[in-house]
Scaffold this active site. Structure first.
Site, PDB file in Angstrom:
ATOM      1  N   SER A  23      60.591  38.831 -50.084  1.00 52.37           N
ATOM      2  CA  SER A  23      61.294  39.998 -50.658  1.00 52.37           C
ATOM      3  C   SER A  23      62.227  40.625 -49.635  1.00 52.37           C
ATOM      4  CB  SER A  23      60.275  41.057 -51.094  1.00 52.37           C
ATOM      5  OG  SER A  23      59.537  40.593 -52.182  1.00 52.37           O
ATOM      6  N   ARG A  27      66.498  40.858 -49.475  1.00 50.09           N
ATOM      7  CA  ARG A  27      67.172  42.158 -49.326  1.00 50.09           C
ATOM      8  C   ARG A  27      67.991  42.208 -48.048  1.00 50.09           C
ATOM      9  NH1 ARG A  27      63.011  42.485 -52.634  1.00 50.09           N
ATOM     10  NH2 ARG A  27      62.766  44.185 -54.153  1.00 50.09           N
ATOM     11  N   GLY A  94      64.149  34.649 -59.305  1.00 49.76           N
ATOM     12  CA  GLY A  94      64.326  35.839 -60.143  1.00 49.76           C
ATOM     13  C   GLY A  94      64.848  37.015 -59.328  1.00 49.76           C
ATOM     14  N   ARG A 122      63.401  32.964 -67.928  1.00 48.67           N
ATOM     15  CA  ARG A 122      62.823  34.261 -67.560  1.00 48.67           C
ATOM     16  C   ARG A 122      63.641  35.435 -68.104  1.00 48.67           C
ATOM     17  NH1 ARG A 122      60.874  34.192 -61.535  1.00 48.67           N
ATOM     18  NH2 ARG A 122      59.874  36.088 -62.285  1.00 48.67           N
ATOM     19  N   ASP A 321      51.827  38.999 -57.014  1.00 48.85           N
ATOM     20  CA  ASP A 321      52.076  37.622 -56.584  1.00 48.85           C
ATOM     21  C   ASP A 321      50.814  36.953 -56.049  1.00 48.85           C
ATOM     22  OD1 ASP A 321      54.718  37.874 -57.311  1.00 48.85           O
ATOM     23  OD2 ASP A 321      55.418  38.358 -55.292  1.00 48.85           O
ATOM     24  N   LYS A 348      56.278  34.959 -65.082  1.00 46.28           N
ATOM     25  CA  LYS A 348      56.639  34.583 -63.710  1.00 46.28           C
ATOM     26  C   LYS A 348      57.215  33.153 -63.738  1.00 46.28           C
ATOM     27  CE  LYS A 348      55.656  38.397 -61.625  1.00 46.28           C
ATOM     28  NZ  LYS A 348      56.745  39.189 -61.065  1.00 46.28           N
TER      29      LYS A 348
END
Ligand code: S3P
Length: 435
Positions: A23, A27, A94, A122, A321, A348
Site C-alpha cells: 500500500s 502511494r 485494484g 472487480r 488482507d 478481492k
C-alpha cells in the site's frame, strides 16, 4: 505453470527480511509523481502490482528512475500530468486503478485504464460514483462499473461523502481528487481502514483535518483544495501483510522463533497481531520510533498453542488482507474460529471466502461457508492436497503455509501470482523447508 510443493516441517527458527509494504509503495510512487520536485523512495516493493503503478505514472509523464534495489528517484509533475499515449495497464492491481481514478479525475484529458482478467471483474462503481459527483466522467466498458474504464477528467467540485463500505482505496481516490477541487472535500469512513493516504499526504506537505473516531471507529477526514504536494524522500517499511504468513506459521508451530526486522506497525494494519495474540500467540514488537509518520519495528514470534476466536465488526478492515492466512490459523487452532462481516472478501482478487472454504475442505478441515464469512472447526489433522489458488497471491501463500502443517505433500498450482505482492515468498519458503 509454477507450483509450490510443500511438506510438513519442523520448528521455524529464522530471521526473515520482509519486503516493502504494498500500500505504501503504491502511494509513494503516486504522491512523488504528483509532487513538485525530486523524491527518493527507498524500500519500495518491486512487485508486479507496485510496478504497474510506476509504469502508470511514467505513462502520465512522471520521470521515475530505478537507482538500486527498491530505490527509485522520482521527478514529479507538480500536479500536471500529460495525456497517456496508450492505455494505462493496471495489471492485477485494484489499488492502482482506484487511486489513479482519483488522480485522473482532475486531469484535463481522457485516459483508458485496463487490467488483467481478475481486475476486469472487480467493482469500480465505488469510485466512479463519488468521482462522477465531483465532475469527472467515466465510461465502464466492462459494464456495471467494471474495467476497462475511460476517465475523462477536468475541473472538479468538492464533495462530502459517506462511504457505504470501509475502503481505504475509495477514501484515497476521493481525497486525491479533492486536492484539485476548490473548497473542502470530506470522507466519512464507517470503520477505521488503513490510513496511509492521510499519513503520507501529510508527509508530502498536505494539510488534512482528521476527525476523531467515534466508538464504532466512524471518522471524518477532510482537506481544503486546491493543494500541491511537495517532494520528499520516503522509506517504505516491510509489509505486515507479508509478515502475516510467517506470523501464523511460527505461532502455530511449537519451538519456533522468528524475528522480522523493520515491519510496518501502523495501528490500522496491526489487527493480525491482535487477533493472533487473542488466539494465544506470543508476539513481541519493538517499535523503532512510535511517532514516525509510518511506525515500524521488529516483530518476534514464538511457537505456541493456538485456540479459536471470533473475527468480526470494526476489526475486519484492519485484517482484510490477512483473513485467508487467519483462516488457516483457525484450522490449526483448537476449537472454532468464526469470521463474519467480511463480505468484501468476495470481491478481492478472487472470491476469497469460497477459495478458503474449498481449500480448507480439501485439506480435511470441516468448514461452513456463510455469505459474509466462514466458520472453521480447528484442531483436525491437515491432509496434503492438490490446490488451486485462483490466481490470487494471498490464497497461494496462505495454503503454502497450511502445507507446512499437513500430512503428506501439498501442491499449489499457478503460484506465479505471488509476484504481485511478495516476489521472494517462494525462496523464503524454500529456506524454511530446507532448514
Ligand atoms: C488497500 C486497501 C484494501 C486492501 C488492498 C490495499 C490500499 O482494499 O484490501 O489490498 O492500499 O488502500 P479496500 O480499501 O478496497 O478494502
Amino acid at each position: 505453470m509454477h507450483t509450490f510443493t510443500v511438506h510438513h516441517c519442523g520448528p521455524i527458527r529464522a530471521t526473515i527480511t520482509i519486503p516493502g509494504d504494498k500500500s505504501m509503495s503504491h502511494r509513494s510512487a503516486m504522491f512523488a509523481s504528483l509532487a513538485e520536485g525530486r523524491s527518493t523512495i527507498t524500500g519500495f516493493l518491486e512487485s508486479e502490482d507496485c510496478l504497474s503503478t510506476v509504469n502508470a505514472m511514467r505513462a502520465l509523464g512522471a520521470h521515475i528512475e530505478r537507482s538500486g534495489t527498491g530505490t527509485f528517484v522520482v521527478k514529479g509533475k507538480g500536479g500536471h500530468f500529460t495525456a497517456p499515449a496508450t492505455d494505462v495497464d493496471c495489471g492485477n492491481s485494484g489499488t492502482t486503478m482506484r487511486l489513479l481514478s482519483g488522480i485522473l479525475a482532475a486531469q484535463p484529458f481522457s485516459s483508458r485504464l485496463t487490467g488483467d482478467a481478475s481486475l476486469s471483474k472487480r467493482p469500480m462503481g465505488r469510485v466512479i460514483k463519488p468521482l462522477t459527483e465531483m465532475g469527472a466522467r467515466f465510461n465502464s466498458e466492462g459494464g456495471e462499473g467494471k474495467p476497462p474504464l475511460v476517465v475523462e477528467g477536468g475541473k472538479l467540485i468538492p464533495l462530502h461523502y459517506e462511504m457505504p463500505v470501509a475502503s481505504a482505496q475509495v477514501k484515497s481516490a476521493i481525497l486525491l481528487a479533492g486536492l484539485s477541487a476548490e473548497g473542502e472535500t470530506s470522507v466519512v469512513e464507517p470503520a477505521a481502514c488503513r490510513d496511509h493516504t492521510e499519513r503520507m499526504l501529510q508527509e508530502f506537505g498536505i494539510s488534512l483535518d482528521l476527525g476523531k473516531a467515534d466508538v464504532n471507529g466512524r471518522r471524518r477526514i477532510a482537506l481544503k483544495g486546491p493543494q500541491q504536494l511537495k517532494a520528499r524522500d520516503f522509506a517504505v517499511p516491510g509489509d505486515i501483510s507479508s509478515a502475516a504468513f510467517w506470523l501464523v506459521a511460527a505461532s502455530a508451530k511449537a519451538g519456533s522463533d522468528v524475528t522480522m526486522p523493520g515491519v510496518g506497525l501502523n495501528p490500522t494494519r496491526t489487527g493480525v497481531i491482535a487477533v493472533l495474540r487473542r488466539m494465544g500467540a506470543t508476539i513481541e514488537t519493538a517499535p523503532v520510533d512510535p511517532d514516525a509518520a509510518e511506525p515500524l519495528g521488529a516483530v518476534r514470534v514464538l511457537g505456541s498453542e493456538l485456540h479459536g476466536t471470533v473475527i468480526e465488526g470494526a476489526e475486519i478492515p484492519n485484517v482484510i488482507d490477512e483473513l485467508p492466512i487467519l483462516a488457516v490459523a483457525g484450522a490449526l487452532a483448537q476449537g472454532t474460529t468464526i469470521i463474519r462481516d467480511a463480505k468484501e472478501l468476495r470481491v478481492k482478487e478472487t472470491d476469497r471466502i469460497a477459495a478458503v472454504a474449498g481449500n480448507l475442505r480439501a485439506m480435511g478441515v470441516p468448514v461452513t461457508e456463510t455469505e459474509d464469512g466462514i466458520v472453521i472447526e480447528g484442531g483436525h489433522p491437515l491432509k496434503g492436497a492438490q490446490l488451486e489458488c485462483f490466481h490470487d497471491h494471498r490464497i497461494a501463500m496462505a495454503f503454502a503455509i497450511a502445507g507446512l502443517f499437513a500430512e503428506g505433500e501439498t501442491v499449489i498450482n499457478h503460484v506465479e501470482c505471488v509476484a504481485t505482492s511478495y516476489p521472494t515468498f517462494g525462496s523464503t519458503l524454500e529456506s524454511v523447508l530446507a532448514a
